[in-house]
Design a protein around this motif. Structure first.
Motif, PDB file in Angstrom:
ATOM      1  N   ASP A  22      -8.648 -16.220  -5.696  1.00  0.00           N
ATOM      2  CA  ASP A  22      -7.388 -16.954  -5.616  1.00  0.00           C
ATOM      3  C   ASP A  22      -6.384 -16.449  -6.640  1.00  0.00           C
ATOM      4  N   ARG A  23      -6.804 -15.561  -7.525  1.00  0.00           N
ATOM      5  CA  ARG A  23      -5.928 -15.078  -8.578  1.00  0.00           C
ATOM      6  C   ARG A  23      -5.680 -13.572  -8.525  1.00  0.00           C
ATOM      7  N   ILE A  24      -6.410 -12.864  -7.671  1.00  0.00           N
ATOM      8  CA  ILE A  24      -6.238 -11.420  -7.550  1.00  0.00           C
ATOM      9  C   ILE A  24      -5.953 -11.089  -6.090  1.00  0.00           C
ATOM     10  N   LEU A  25      -4.774 -10.526  -5.862  1.00  0.00           N
ATOM     11  CA  LEU A  25      -4.414 -10.100  -4.515  1.00  0.00           C
ATOM     12  C   LEU A  25      -5.344  -8.957  -4.123  1.00  0.00           C
ATOM     13  N   HIS A  26      -5.970  -9.077  -2.975  1.00  0.00           N
ATOM     14  CA  HIS A  26      -6.971  -8.087  -2.575  1.00  0.00           C
ATOM     15  C   HIS A  26      -7.078  -8.023  -1.061  1.00  0.00           C
ATOM     16  N   ARG A  27      -7.714  -6.982  -0.592  1.00  0.00           N
ATOM     17  CA  ARG A  27      -8.075  -6.874   0.815  1.00  0.00           C
ATOM     18  C   ARG A  27      -9.308  -6.008   0.916  1.00  0.00           C
ATOM     19  N   VAL A  28     -10.056  -6.180   1.969  1.00  0.00           N
ATOM     20  CA  VAL A  28     -11.250  -5.389   2.223  1.00  0.00           C
ATOM     21  C   VAL A  28     -10.884  -4.339   3.264  1.00  0.00           C
ATOM     22  N   LEU A  29     -11.103  -3.090   2.925  1.00  0.00           N
ATOM     23  CA  LEU A  29     -10.793  -2.006   3.850  1.00  0.00           C
ATOM     24  C   LEU A  29     -11.924  -1.838   4.856  1.00  0.00           C
ATOM     25  N   PRO A  30     -11.608  -1.310   6.040  1.00  0.00           N
ATOM     26  CA  PRO A  30     -12.668  -1.063   7.030  1.00  0.00           C
ATOM     27  C   PRO A  30     -13.721  -0.106   6.467  1.00  0.00           C
ATOM     28  N   ALA A  31     -14.955  -0.348   6.794  1.00  0.00           N
ATOM     29  CA  ALA A  31     -16.047   0.494   6.309  1.00  0.00           C
ATOM     30  C   ALA A  31     -16.125   1.787   7.122  1.00  0.00           C
ATOM     31  N   THR A  32     -16.414   2.881   6.432  1.00  0.00           N
ATOM     32  CA  THR A  32     -16.639   4.154   7.119  1.00  0.00           C
ATOM     33  C   THR A  32     -18.128   4.476   7.177  1.00  0.00           C
TER      34      THR A  32
ATOM     35  N   GLU B 156       1.811  -5.041   5.002  1.00  0.00           N
ATOM     36  CA  GLU B 156       0.438  -4.711   4.625  1.00  0.00           C
ATOM     37  C   GLU B 156      -0.536  -5.733   5.203  1.00  0.00           C
ATOM     38  N   TYR B 157      -0.135  -7.000   5.211  1.00  0.00           N
ATOM     39  CA  TYR B 157      -0.984  -8.060   5.754  1.00  0.00           C
ATOM     40  C   TYR B 157      -1.172  -7.862   7.261  1.00  0.00           C
ATOM     41  N   GLU B 158      -0.076  -7.563   7.953  1.00  0.00           N
ATOM     42  CA  GLU B 158      -0.172  -7.321   9.394  1.00  0.00           C
ATOM     43  C   GLU B 158      -1.068  -6.111   9.680  1.00  0.00           C
ATOM     44  N   LYS B 159      -0.898  -5.040   8.922  1.00  0.00           N
ATOM     45  CA  LYS B 159      -1.734  -3.848   9.102  1.00  0.00           C
ATOM     46  C   LYS B 159      -3.211  -4.183   8.899  1.00  0.00           C
ATOM     47  N   SER B 160      -3.482  -4.977   7.877  1.00  0.00           N
ATOM     48  CA  SER B 160      -4.860  -5.367   7.589  1.00  0.00           C
ATOM     49  C   SER B 160      -5.458  -6.175   8.737  1.00  0.00           C
ATOM     50  N   LEU B 161      -4.677  -7.096   9.302  1.00  0.00           N
ATOM     51  CA  LEU B 161      -5.160  -7.873  10.454  1.00  0.00           C
ATOM     52  C   LEU B 161      -5.474  -6.961  11.636  1.00  0.00           C
ATOM     53  N   ARG B 162      -4.585  -6.020  11.908  1.00  0.00           N
ATOM     54  CA  ARG B 162      -4.788  -5.108  13.041  1.00  0.00           C
ATOM     55  C   ARG B 162      -6.012  -4.222  12.823  1.00  0.00           C
ATOM     56  N   GLU B 163      -6.242  -3.780  11.587  1.00  0.00           N
ATOM     57  CA  GLU B 163      -7.422  -2.969  11.291  1.00  0.00           C
ATOM     58  C   GLU B 163      -8.703  -3.792  11.416  1.00  0.00           C
ATOM     59  N   CYS B 164      -8.636  -5.026  10.996  1.00  0.00           N
ATOM     60  CA  CYS B 164      -9.814  -5.888  10.996  1.00  0.00           C
ATOM     61  C   CYS B 164     -10.216  -6.322  12.399  1.00  0.00           C
ATOM     62  N   PHE B 165      -9.238  -6.781  13.177  1.00  0.00           N
ATOM     63  CA  PHE B 165      -9.539  -7.366  14.482  1.00  0.00           C
ATOM     64  C   PHE B 165      -9.433  -6.373  15.635  1.00  0.00           C
TER      65      PHE B 165
END
Length: 131
Positions: free
Chosen positions: A17-27, A81-90
């Motif tokens: 809740d205090r560090i902006l982060h995202r999980v990248l797709p695994a290779t 960046e948030y939209e890109k992350s959603l598209r990569e995830c789903f």
């Protein structure tokens, strides 16, 4: 917080809740688990955005860096960046549509609130300073 890249057997522990982060797709195959710690960790002042939090000065930056309030504005500051992350995830499908709809609704809510939109736009100018 700085993280060192390791080849394997890494553990990363942080306050999400205090560090902006995202999980990248695994290779490659990886194992991931998440633990949520519930409890009274945040005061109302740290989780509910109020007009006093919309002041455009360094105290706002310091407050948002050290509280869960950053979640209230980060999605709008990092909207692309948030939209890109959603598209990569789903990738595609109903889950993506639901999440994108919620994201775009959040952005509309921000844009319909002039003081909050001003804060978001103010923060956007600092996005790439550390890069």
């Amino acid at each position: 917080t700085k993280f060192k890249k390791k080849k394997n057997q890494s553990v990363v522990i942080f306050q999400s809740d205090r560090i902006l982060h995202r999980v990248l797709p695994a290779t490659k195959d990886r194992l991931c688990f998440t633990i949520w710690m519930d409890g009274e960790t945040n005061s109302d002042d740290e989780v509910f955005m109020k007009s006093k939090h919309l002041i455009l000065d360094n105290s706002t930056i310091l407050l948002l860096r050290s509280s869960g309030l950053q979640r209230a504005v980060s999605r709008a500051v990092y909207d692309k960046e948030y939209e890109k992350s959603l598209r990569e995830c789903f990738k595609s499908g109903q889950g993506l549509e639901i999440m994108l709809r919620a994201h775009f609704q959040h952005l509309k809510t921000v844009s319909d609130n002039p003081p909050l939109l001003a804060l978001v736009n103010w923060f956007k100018q600092f996005k790439n300073i550390d890069k």
